[in-house]
Design a protein around this motif. Sequence first.
Motif, PDB file in Angstrom:
ATOM      1  N   GLY A  30      35.623 -47.984 -36.605  1.00  0.00           N
ATOM      2  CA  GLY A  30      34.880 -49.074 -35.998  1.00  0.00           C
ATOM      3  C   GLY A  30      33.414 -48.719 -35.835  1.00  0.00           C
ATOM      4  N   PRO A  31      32.699 -49.437 -34.960  1.00  0.00           N
ATOM      5  CA  PRO A  31      31.266 -49.177 -34.779  1.00  0.00           C
ATOM      6  C   PRO A  31      31.011 -47.752 -34.289  1.00  0.00           C
ATOM      7  N   ILE A  32      30.060 -47.093 -34.900  1.00  0.00           N
ATOM      8  CA  ILE A  32      29.668 -45.752 -34.465  1.00  0.00           C
ATOM      9  C   ILE A  32      28.161 -45.720 -34.279  1.00  0.00           C
ATOM     10  N   ASP A  33      27.711 -44.769 -33.496  1.00  0.00           N
ATOM     11  CA  ASP A  33      26.284 -44.622 -33.223  1.00  0.00           C
ATOM     12  C   ASP A  33      25.664 -43.450 -33.969  1.00  0.00           C
ATOM     13  N   ALA A  34      26.494 -42.496 -34.362  1.00  0.00           N
ATOM     14  CA  ALA A  34      25.984 -41.321 -35.069  1.00  0.00           C
ATOM     15  C   ALA A  34      27.037 -40.810 -36.038  1.00  0.00           C
ATOM     16  N   ALA A  53      12.211 -47.596 -41.605  1.00  0.00           N
ATOM     17  CA  ALA A  53      11.857 -49.002 -41.395  1.00  0.00           C
ATOM     18  C   ALA A  53      12.955 -49.771 -40.668  1.00  0.00           C
ATOM     19  N   PHE A  54      14.187 -49.233 -40.687  1.00  0.00           N
ATOM     20  CA  PHE A  54      15.309 -49.883 -40.015  1.00  0.00           C
ATOM     21  C   PHE A  54      15.674 -49.174 -38.706  1.00  0.00           C
ATOM     22  N   ASP A  55      14.793 -48.277 -38.262  1.00  0.00           N
ATOM     23  CA  ASP A  55      14.998 -47.533 -37.009  1.00  0.00           C
ATOM     24  C   ASP A  55      16.254 -46.666 -37.037  1.00  0.00           C
ATOM     25  N   VAL A  56      16.609 -46.193 -38.224  1.00  0.00           N
ATOM     26  CA  VAL A  56      17.735 -45.269 -38.390  1.00  0.00           C
ATOM     27  C   VAL A  56      17.157 -43.877 -38.616  1.00  0.00           C
ATOM     28  N   ARG A  57      17.567 -42.915 -37.802  1.00  0.00           N
ATOM     29  CA  ARG A  57      17.050 -41.554 -37.912  1.00  0.00           C
ATOM     30  C   ARG A  57      17.981 -40.695 -38.759  1.00  0.00           C
ATOM     31  N   VAL A  58      17.396 -39.787 -39.528  1.00  0.00           N
ATOM     32  CA  VAL A  58      18.160 -38.871 -40.383  1.00  0.00           C
ATOM     33  C   VAL A  58      17.593 -37.470 -40.171  1.00  0.00           C
ATOM     34  N   ARG A  59      18.476 -36.508 -39.876  1.00  0.00           N
ATOM     35  CA  ARG A  59      18.023 -35.159 -39.544  1.00  0.00           C
ATOM     36  C   ARG A  59      18.900 -34.103 -40.221  1.00  0.00           C
ATOM     37  N   LEU A  60      18.364 -32.887 -40.275  1.00  0.00           N
ATOM     38  CA  LEU A  60      19.051 -31.734 -40.845  1.00  0.00           C
ATOM     39  C   LEU A  60      19.285 -30.665 -39.786  1.00  0.00           C
ATOM     40  N   GLN A  66      21.074 -31.966 -30.218  1.00  0.00           N
ATOM     41  CA  GLN A  66      19.637 -32.243 -30.176  1.00  0.00           C
ATOM     42  C   GLN A  66      19.253 -33.256 -31.246  1.00  0.00           C
ATOM     43  N   ALA A  67      19.755 -33.068 -32.448  1.00  0.00           N
ATOM     44  CA  ALA A  67      19.410 -33.959 -33.555  1.00  0.00           C
ATOM     45  C   ALA A  67      19.854 -35.390 -33.281  1.00  0.00           C
ATOM     46  N   VAL A  68      21.020 -35.538 -32.665  1.00  0.00           N
ATOM     47  CA  VAL A  68      21.563 -36.872 -32.404  1.00  0.00           C
ATOM     48  C   VAL A  68      20.870 -37.545 -31.227  1.00  0.00           C
ATOM     49  N   THR A  69      20.611 -36.808 -30.160  1.00  0.00           N
ATOM     50  CA  THR A  69      20.197 -37.434 -28.903  1.00  0.00           C
ATOM     51  C   THR A  69      18.700 -37.416 -28.647  1.00  0.00           C
ATOM     52  N   ASP A  70      17.950 -36.597 -29.355  1.00  0.00           N
ATOM     53  CA  ASP A  70      16.511 -36.484 -29.110  1.00  0.00           C
ATOM     54  C   ASP A  70      15.730 -37.149 -30.233  1.00  0.00           C
ATOM     55  N   PRO A  71      15.160 -38.325 -29.992  1.00  0.00           N
ATOM     56  CA  PRO A  71      14.395 -39.013 -31.047  1.00  0.00           C
ATOM     57  C   PRO A  71      13.207 -38.203 -31.554  1.00  0.00           C
TER      58      PRO A  71
END
Length: 250
Positions: A70-74, A163-170, A227-232
């Motif tokens: 279902g819907p997920i945030d990360a 542009a869609f306010d989706v963050r991607v991190r390593l 940190q990657a998930v919760t810190d913009p």
Amino acid sequence: MSNSPTVLITGCSSGFGLETARLFLDKGWRVVATMRTPREDLLPRSDLLRVLPLDVTDIESIRRCVEAAGPIDALVNNAGVGMLRPLEGTTLDNVREVFETNMLGTIAMTQAVLPQFRQRRAGVVVNVTSTVTLKPLPLLSVYTSSKAAVNAFTESLALELAAFDVRVRLVLPGRAPSTSFGSNARRLMGDTVPDVYAEFMQREFAAVQDTNTPVTHAQDVAEAVWQAVTDPAAPMRIPAGADAVALAGA
């Protein structure tokens, strides 16, 4: 807890993925912990936890998992396979297995969740790779190239989705002797390695398992993923582990 955010983590049967699932549960998140062969006994019982089957190399398995979640945030793309062996003793089937899991599995999982992230204009993708992409090591040419490909994919995708306010991190872990990397690597050794490499390989296996120098622990990786998930404001690349931090600083 009904409004708790949800994270889907791949490769939760051991190591980094298992510890990351534990941390997010402790922090009050809803956790979708995925494994090739689900085991309910690995994580504490919780109304916030769901354990789902997932093979990241199987598109139909991915579809079923994402639908069930279902819907997920990360999304945390942690599932991976290690391989420590000389290229001369590596079959193309070995190479394909590593890339199917480490690289194509990451891409396929990300593709599967992007529509919901884009539509909500919110979401985070965290890809777990390795500091071997920062410092070349012998016998890891195939593994390193699969992880370096994920690095490049991640950094390009981050620009695409901003542009869609989706963050991607390593997250880049260091050497972790306590994880299953060594056993995975040995499983892929087979009998195709020329004898001339035997002594060299034994030395390298011993170096990988050495705990007398700084190493990475699963908790280090879990905290970096958190940190990657919760810190913009988290940086694009987050080293995880004492050795990883030192190497990134150098």
